[in-house]
Design a protein around this motif. Structure first.
Motif, short mmCIF file in Angstrom:
data_model
loop_
_atom_site.label_atom_id
_atom_site.label_comp_id
_atom_site.label_asym_id
_atom_site.label_seq_id
_atom_site.Cartn_x
_atom_site.Cartn_y
_atom_site.Cartn_z
N ASP A 263 0.93 -1.40 0.07
CA ASP A 263 0.04 -0.18 -0.19
C ASP A 263 0.79 1.25 -0.01
OD1 ASP A 263 -2.24 1.68 0.17
OD2 ASP A 263 -1.97 1.75 2.18
N ARG A 264 1.82 1.44 0.99
CA ARG A 264 2.76 2.51 0.90
C ARG A 264 4.09 1.99 1.15
NH1 ARG A 264 -0.61 5.15 5.60
NH2 ARG A 264 0.94 3.95 6.67
N LEU A 265 5.12 2.91 0.78
CA LEU A 265 6.66 2.77 0.91
C LEU A 265 7.11 3.79 1.71
CD1 LEU A 265 7.87 0.79 -2.24
CD2 LEU A 265 7.19 -0.17 0.03
N HIS A 266 8.24 3.57 2.47
CA HIS A 266 9.04 4.51 2.98
C HIS A 266 10.42 4.21 2.51
CE1 HIS A 266 10.39 7.67 5.76
NE2 HIS A 266 11.35 6.79 6.13
N VAL A 267 11.44 5.17 2.08
CA VAL A 267 12.50 4.66 1.19
C VAL A 267 13.52 5.42 2.09
CG1 VAL A 267 14.26 4.73 -0.69
CG2 VAL A 267 11.68 4.05 -0.64
N LYS A 268 14.92 5.00 2.49
CA LYS A 268 15.88 5.69 3.08
C LYS A 268 17.05 5.10 2.09
CE LYS A 268 18.65 6.20 7.23
NZ LYS A 268 18.71 5.83 8.59
N ALA A 269 17.80 6.07 1.48
CA ALA A 269 19.09 6.09 0.84
C ALA A 269 20.11 6.61 1.52
CB ALA A 269 18.83 6.45 -0.45
N CYS A 270 21.27 5.93 1.53
CA CYS A 270 22.63 6.52 2.11
C CYS A 270 23.81 6.20 1.37
CB CYS A 270 22.64 5.80 3.55
SG CYS A 270 21.61 6.12 4.89
N GLN A 271 24.39 7.48 1.07
CA GLN A 271 25.38 7.42 0.20
C GLN A 271 26.43 8.28 0.61
OE1 GLN A 271 25.03 8.71 -4.19
NE2 GLN A 271 26.13 6.60 -4.77
N ASP A 272 27.96 8.15 0.34
CA ASP A 272 28.85 8.99 0.65
C ASP A 272 28.54 9.90 2.13
OD1 ASP A 272 30.12 8.44 -1.65
OD2 ASP A 272 29.11 10.01 -2.86
N GLY A 273 28.18 9.12 3.17
CA GLY A 273 27.90 9.65 4.55
C GLY A 273 26.75 10.56 4.75
N CYS B 156 22.42 10.52 4.19
CA CYS B 156 20.95 9.77 3.99
C CYS B 156 19.94 10.79 3.57
CB CYS B 156 20.88 9.08 5.21
SG CYS B 156 22.13 7.75 5.83
N LYS B 157 19.07 10.38 3.23
CA LYS B 157 17.61 11.12 2.64
C LYS B 157 16.57 9.95 2.88
CE LYS B 157 15.56 14.70 0.08
NZ LYS B 157 15.60 15.66 -0.88
N GLU B 158 15.37 10.45 3.29
CA GLU B 158 14.52 9.41 3.49
C GLU B 158 12.98 10.01 3.34
OE1 GLU B 158 13.65 7.48 7.19
OE2 GLU B 158 15.38 8.47 7.99
N GLY B 159 12.12 9.27 3.09
CA GLY B 159 10.77 9.80 2.90
C GLY B 159 9.75 8.84 2.53
N ASP B 160 8.72 9.18 2.76
CA ASP B 160 7.31 8.57 2.13
C ASP B 160 7.29 8.69 0.52
OD1 ASP B 160 6.75 7.53 4.67
OD2 ASP B 160 5.42 8.86 4.81
N VAL B 161 7.40 7.66 -0.17
CA VAL B 161 7.31 7.97 -1.72
C VAL B 161 5.92 7.47 -2.33
CG1 VAL B 161 9.58 7.31 -2.18
CG2 VAL B 161 8.27 5.45 -2.23
N GLY B 162 5.38 8.26 -3.35
CA GLY B 162 4.20 7.84 -3.83
C GLY B 162 4.29 6.97 -4.66
N LEU B 163 3.16 6.01 -4.92
CA LEU B 163 3.53 4.75 -5.75
C LEU B 163 2.51 5.09 -7.01
CD1 LEU B 163 3.54 1.91 -3.17
CD2 LEU B 163 5.35 2.63 -4.55
N THR B 164 3.08 5.04 -8.29
CA THR B 164 2.09 4.97 -9.32
C THR B 164 2.10 3.68 -10.20
OG1 THR B 164 4.03 5.96 -10.77
CG2 THR B 164 2.73 7.63 -9.37
N PRO B 165 1.34 3.62 -10.89
CA PRO B 165 1.23 2.31 -11.66
C PRO B 165 2.59 2.38 -12.73
CG PRO B 165 -1.05 3.29 -11.60
CD PRO B 165 0.02 4.34 -10.96
N GLY B 166 3.09 1.43 -12.86
CA GLY B 166 4.09 1.07 -13.65
C GLY B 166 3.53 0.75 -15.24
N SER B 167 4.49 0.76 -16.18
CA SER B 167 4.05 0.27 -17.27
C SER B 167 5.41 -0.02 -18.19
CB SER B 167 3.30 1.56 -18.27
OG SER B 167 4.39 2.61 -18.29
N ALA B 168 4.75 -1.04 -19.18
CA ALA B 168 6.09 -1.33 -20.05
C ALA B 168 6.02 -0.55 -21.50
CB ALA B 168 5.88 -2.83 -20.49
N SER B 169 7.04 -0.60 -22.19
CA SER B 169 7.06 0.11 -23.43
C SER B 169 6.71 -0.97 -24.43
CB SER B 169 8.31 0.82 -23.86
OG SER B 169 8.51 1.99 -22.94
#
Length: 160
Positions: free
Chosen positions: A48-58, A60-73
């Motif tokens: 239903d909902r996701l929270h993402v945390k990304a850490c790089q080079d010392g 970090c940034k984090e937050g809830d991310v909105g999810l949208t329908p994916g598609s294929a080309s």
């Protein structure tokens, strides 16, 4: 491939910039500085909902991310004049993106948590990986660095 297309479209829509000196013939687009999460079609109905945390080079940034329908080309072919086209078709996935301040090729740790459709907590998943660099418009136009992960019932992995 789908993630690279998505990032290129986002960059084209909102972040136009020149390619730099001596880069004649390069498209005037900038890189989207983000980590993308694709929830597989088989796992998407659970999430239903996701929270993402990304850490790089010392940093970090984090937050809830909105999810949208994916598609294929879907390739629609090319005309005799060399004009090619494609269309997007829903594929059952869900896509979320966390905007980052910077993105490099150095190691990154991404942690994904969230809520299931039934309100239960999703398992916390972490992946350490290196973002990928490529030259979609040729080396003369500079490289694009992308950070993408795929979430399914088994955890996180890089697409591929």
């Amino acid at each position: 491939m789908r993630t690279r297309l998505l990032l290129a479209l986002i960059a084209t829509a909102g972040l136009a910039t020149g390619c730099g000196p001596g880069a004649a013939g390069c498209p005037a687009i900038a890189q989207a500085t983000a980590v993308s999460v694709t929830v597989t079609a088989g796992y998407a109905p659970v999430v239903d909902r996701l929270h993402v945390k990304a850490c790089q080079d010392g940093a970090c940034k984090e937050g809830d991310v909105g999810l949208t329908p994916g598609s294929a080309s879907i390739d629609q072919g090319c005309t005799r004049e060399g004009v090619c086209s494609a269309t997007a078709s829903p594929d059952g996935t869900k896509i979320g993106m966390l905007a980052l301040d910077t993105l490099t090729e150095s190691a990154m740790a991404v942690t994904v948590s969230g809520t299931a459709a039934d309100g239960a907590a999703l398992p916390v998943r972490t992946l350490e990986f290196r973002p990928r660099a490529n030259y979609p418009f040729g080396e003369q136009c500079g490289k694009f660095v992308t950070a993408s992960v795929v979430l399914d019932r088994d955890g996180l992995r890089q697409p591929g």
